[in-house]
Design an enzyme around this catalytic site. Structure first.
Site, mmCIF file in Angstrom:
data_model
loop_
_atom_site.group_PDB
_atom_site.id
_atom_site.type_symbol
_atom_site.label_atom_id
_atom_site.label_comp_id
_atom_site.label_asym_id
_atom_site.label_seq_id
_atom_site.Cartn_x
_atom_site.Cartn_y
_atom_site.Cartn_z
ATOM 1 N NE ARG A 1 21.750 11.072 -4.987
ATOM 2 C CZ ARG A 1 21.134 10.455 -3.974
ATOM 3 N NH1 ARG A 1 20.453 11.176 -3.091
ATOM 4 N NH2 ARG A 1 21.205 9.160 -3.834
ATOM 5 C CG HIS B 1 -1.143 -16.025 6.378
ATOM 6 N ND1 HIS B 1 -0.117 -16.888 6.711
ATOM 7 C CD2 HIS B 1 -1.615 -16.426 5.158
ATOM 8 C CE1 HIS B 1 0.043 -17.764 5.728
ATOM 9 N NE2 HIS B 1 -0.858 -17.520 4.787
ATOM 10 N N PRO C 1 0.840 -1.202 0.000
ATOM 11 C CG PRO C 1 -0.723 -1.564 1.665
ATOM 12 C CD PRO C 1 0.595 -2.048 1.160
ATOM 13 C CD GLU C 2 2.798 3.091 -4.432
ATOM 14 O OE1 GLU C 2 2.924 4.289 -4.786
ATOM 15 O OE2 GLU C 2 2.966 2.147 -5.230
ATOM 16 N NE ARG D 1 6.896 -11.671 0.773
ATOM 17 C CZ ARG D 1 7.636 -11.169 -0.232
ATOM 18 N NH1 ARG D 1 7.084 -10.327 -1.099
ATOM 19 N NH2 ARG D 1 8.908 -11.496 -0.355
#
Length: 277
Positions: A155, A93, A2-3, A112
């Site tokens: 950069r 889970h 999720p962002e 995970r």
């Protein structure tokens, strides 16, 4: 993972369901998800607390309690946060269950087990979550083209990679970096040092625009969120380039291409996002 838009929607959905609710009991089914303190102490501190509200910083969620302690969560890759009825079928889970005074439960599910909870007491300095290292939020007043240029213009890394740097901008990941660069018309592998003033202006505008769009298109009811188990987001059908390799670009109809940058997939339109000469 999720962002920022998805995490913000999670906050908006979960917060009204837990406000003023007291923690009656806590069950930790896998201690790996507890980042701080140790699991036993975590349960002791959390038990009996009353939720006040929630906040978000980048991809972090923070639960604030009436006594000013707080609980911080990062969902990482596969974390799901649900508020369910007591008798709702338990997902595989499920690693944390918080029983609330109103009869519902907060459940944390993570295939995970990369996600982490941290419990911080009132006035305790946060040295464990990493939030202190985060850069500006996209909607901060100080998030400007000049800010981006100052941070990134020297950069040599690609702009795609640097949009993922949470110490520069908090909350952007692989999905929204593709969408931002598409709308800005910037080739994702372009080196930051090769971008011009106009590019930094477009990037700043499109970061705000696309993140706001992501939040708007993600809006859903608590019922829809629960039905999707907290992992299905409504903006996926509306994406312009991410995951659409071979599909026609919505702007020019040319086929979207996919490359790998810094180990991450990146989709773009070769006509609308031309590489600088």
């Amino acid at each position: 993972m999720p962002e920022m838009p998805e995490v913000e929607i999670i906050r908006r959905i979960i917060e009204p369901q837990i406000a003023a609710q007291k923690v009656m009991s806590v069950s930790v089914n896998h201690s790996q998800i507890i980042g701080y303190p140790e699991a036993d102490e975590f349960v002791r501190l959390l038990s009996g607390q009353t939720f006040k509200n929630m906040s978000r910083r980048g991809k972090f969620l923070t639960f604030h309690f009436e006594n000013e302690d707080k609980l911080v969560l990062h969902l990482k890759m596969t974390g799901q946060l649900l508020v369910t009825p007591f008798d709702y079928p338990e997902e595989k889970h499920t690693h944390l269950i918080i029983n609330l005074s109103g009869g519902n439960q907060i459940r944390y599910i993570d295939v995970r087990r990369f996600g982490r909870f941290w419990y911080l007491k009132k006035d305790e300095i946060d040295t464990v979550t990493g939030q202190d290292k985060l850069g500006l939020e996209p909607f901060d007043e100080t998030f400007t083209a000049e800010y981006l240029k100052k941070k990134l213009s020297k950069r040599k890394k690609s702009i795609k990679e640097m949009l993922h740097d949470q110490s520069i901008i908090a909350g952007i990941g692989n999905i929204y970096s593709d969408e931002i660069l598409s709308e800005a018309g910037i080739y994702p592998e372009e080196k930051c040092m090769d971008l011009e003033d106009a590019d930094w202006e477009k990037l700043t505008d499109k970061v705000r625009e696309i993140i706001a769009w992501g939040i708007d298109t993600n809006e859903m009811t608590p019922e829809e969120y629960l039905a999707g188990k907290g992992k299905e987001y409504s903006n996926i059908p509306n994406l312009r380039v991410y995951g659409l390799e071979g599909k026609p670009c919505r702007k020019c109809n040319d086929a979207i291409e996919r490359i790998v940058i810094g180990g991450r997939s990146s989709c773009f339109c070769p006509s609308c996002q031309k590489k600088k000469l």
